[in-house]
Scaffold this motif. Structure first.
Motif, PDB file in Angstrom:
ATOM      1  N   UNK A  55      10.233  -5.721 -47.660  1.00 19.93           N
ATOM      2  CA  UNK A  55       8.883  -5.015 -47.263  1.00 19.93           C
ATOM      3  C   UNK A  55       8.666  -3.755 -47.928  1.00 19.93           C
ATOM      4  N   UNK A  56       7.262  -3.516 -47.885  1.00 20.28           N
ATOM      5  CA  UNK A  56       7.142  -2.139 -48.311  1.00 20.28           C
ATOM      6  C   UNK A  56       7.139  -1.129 -46.923  1.00 20.28           C
ATOM      7  N   UNK A  57       8.135  -0.476 -46.688  1.00 19.28           N
ATOM      8  CA  UNK A  57       8.366   0.595 -45.361  1.00 19.28           C
ATOM      9  C   UNK A  57       7.134   1.507 -45.580  1.00 19.28           C
ATOM     10  N   UNK A  58       6.917   1.880 -46.682  1.00 18.91           N
ATOM     11  CA  UNK A  58       5.832   2.964 -46.858  1.00 18.91           C
ATOM     12  C   UNK A  58       4.424   2.395 -46.174  1.00 18.91           C
ATOM     13  N   UNK A  59       4.414   1.263 -46.538  1.00 20.75           N
ATOM     14  CA  UNK A  59       2.863   0.716 -46.097  1.00 20.75           C
ATOM     15  C   UNK A  59       2.880   0.268 -44.667  1.00 20.75           C
ATOM     16  N   UNK A  60       3.905   0.019 -44.100  1.00 17.18           N
ATOM     17  CA  UNK A  60       4.135  -0.552 -42.858  1.00 17.18           C
ATOM     18  C   UNK A  60       3.346   0.281 -41.668  1.00 17.18           C
ATOM     19  N   UNK A  61       2.542  -0.406 -40.948  1.00 19.72           N
ATOM     20  CA  UNK A  61       1.931   0.265 -39.930  1.00 19.72           C
ATOM     21  C   UNK A  61       1.824  -0.544 -38.869  1.00 19.72           C
ATOM     22  N   UNK A  62       1.974   0.339 -37.773  1.00 23.12           N
ATOM     23  CA  UNK A  62       1.994  -0.764 -36.338  1.00 23.12           C
ATOM     24  C   UNK A  62       1.063   0.311 -35.345  1.00 23.12           C
ATOM     25  N   UNK A  63       0.393  -0.125 -34.632  1.00 19.24           N
ATOM     26  CA  UNK A  63      -0.568   0.500 -33.680  1.00 19.24           C
ATOM     27  C   UNK A  63      -1.131  -0.420 -32.528  1.00 19.24           C
ATOM     28  N   UNK A  64      -1.294   0.161 -31.340  1.00 17.65           N
ATOM     29  CA  UNK A  64      -1.663  -0.309 -30.326  1.00 17.65           C
ATOM     30  C   UNK A  64      -3.232  -0.266 -30.198  1.00 17.65           C
ATOM     31  N   UNK A  65      -3.989  -1.426 -29.933  1.00 15.82           N
ATOM     32  CA  UNK A  65      -5.208  -1.229 -29.977  1.00 15.82           C
ATOM     33  C   UNK A  65      -6.001  -2.268 -28.697  1.00 15.82           C
ATOM     34  N   UNK A  66      -7.042  -2.408 -28.423  1.00 18.16           N
ATOM     35  CA  UNK A  66      -7.391  -3.196 -27.428  1.00 18.16           C
ATOM     36  C   UNK A  66      -8.186  -4.482 -27.715  1.00 18.16           C
ATOM     37  N   UNK A  67      -8.188  -5.596 -27.301  1.00 16.62           N
ATOM     38  CA  UNK A  67      -8.824  -6.656 -27.681  1.00 16.62           C
ATOM     39  C   UNK A  67      -9.319  -7.453 -26.281  1.00 16.62           C
ATOM     40  N   UNK A  68      -9.954  -8.503 -26.383  1.00 11.29           N
ATOM     41  CA  UNK A  68     -10.587  -9.162 -25.340  1.00 11.29           C
ATOM     42  C   UNK A  68      -9.599 -10.336 -25.165  1.00 11.29           C
ATOM     43  N   UNK A  70      -9.302 -14.320 -24.264  1.00 15.35           N
ATOM     44  CA  UNK A  70     -10.215 -15.661 -24.654  1.00 15.35           C
ATOM     45  C   UNK A  70     -10.623 -16.250 -23.317  1.00 15.35           C
ATOM     46  N   UNK A  71     -10.011 -16.227 -22.495  1.00 11.56           N
ATOM     47  CA  UNK A  71     -10.252 -16.873 -21.273  1.00 11.56           C
ATOM     48  C   UNK A  71     -11.464 -16.343 -20.328  1.00 11.56           C
ATOM     49  N   UNK A  72     -11.340 -14.945 -20.354  1.00 12.15           N
ATOM     50  CA  UNK A  72     -12.222 -14.290 -19.433  1.00 12.15           C
ATOM     51  C   UNK A  72     -12.904 -13.161 -20.177  1.00 12.15           C
ATOM     52  N   UNK A  73     -12.723 -12.675 -21.311  1.00 15.62           N
ATOM     53  CA  UNK A  73     -13.323 -11.430 -22.197  1.00 15.62           C
ATOM     54  C   UNK A  73     -12.822 -10.151 -21.451  1.00 15.62           C
ATOM     55  N   UNK A  74     -11.556 -10.264 -20.764  1.00 18.28           N
ATOM     56  CA  UNK A  74     -11.157  -9.150 -20.026  1.00 18.28           C
ATOM     57  C   UNK A  74     -10.501  -8.274 -21.264  1.00 18.28           C
ATOM     58  N   UNK A  75     -10.521  -6.879 -21.418  1.00 19.06           N
ATOM     59  CA  UNK A  75      -9.947  -5.890 -22.288  1.00 19.06           C
ATOM     60  C   UNK A  75      -8.651  -6.000 -22.125  1.00 19.06           C
ATOM     61  N   UNK A  76      -7.702  -6.138 -22.910  1.00 22.17           N
ATOM     62  CA  UNK A  76      -6.245  -6.009 -22.913  1.00 22.17           C
ATOM     63  C   UNK A  76      -5.644  -5.710 -24.381  1.00 22.17           C
ATOM     64  N   UNK A  77      -4.648  -4.829 -23.833  1.00 19.21           N
ATOM     65  CA  UNK A  77      -3.975  -4.214 -25.075  1.00 19.21           C
ATOM     66  C   UNK A  77      -3.197  -4.984 -25.937  1.00 19.21           C
ATOM     67  N   UNK A  78      -3.565  -4.940 -27.226  1.00 21.69           N
ATOM     68  CA  UNK A  78      -2.788  -5.745 -28.624  1.00 21.69           C
ATOM     69  C   UNK A  78      -1.814  -4.749 -29.248  1.00 21.69           C
TER      70      UNK A  78
END
Length: 94
Positions: A55-68, A70-78
């Motif tokens: 893998x290209x470790x220089x281009x590796x990116x990890x982040x925490x975001x929010x998504x909904x 599917x079952x109830x559209x509640x916001x959850x971290x992803x």
């Protein structure tokens, strides 16, 4: 949300930059995950994926975001990881 955009020195409106930084902080706080934990997670993911792929470790990116959810559209971290793959290691090809 692009971390490089948040912390880079380009001609972006300071209001927009502050807003993006605040979003990042709020997402991490709500998920109760520290930046140190995210770095440990990134290290572990890199180690495991590297067993099977180059893998290209220089281009590796990890982040925490929010998504909904599917079952109830509640916001959850992803957790979102972008892992540039250079090639699959030969020993794993069957």
């Amino acid at each position: 949300m692009d971390l490089l955009k948040i912390f880079s020195k380009n001609n972006t409106n300071s209001k927009t930059v502050a807003k993006e930084r605040l979003k990042l902080v709020l997402i991490n706080d709500r998920a109760d995950i520290s930046p140190k934990f995210i770095e440990m997670l990134k290290s572990d993911i890199t180690r495991v994926v590297s067993e099977y792929m180059v893998i290209d470790e220089e281009g590796f990116d990890i982040k925490l975001t929010r998504t909904k959810r599917e079952s109830d559209d509640a916001p959850i971290p992803a957790l979102v990881a972008n892992i540039p793959i250079v090639k699959v290691k030969e020993k794993n090809i069957k």
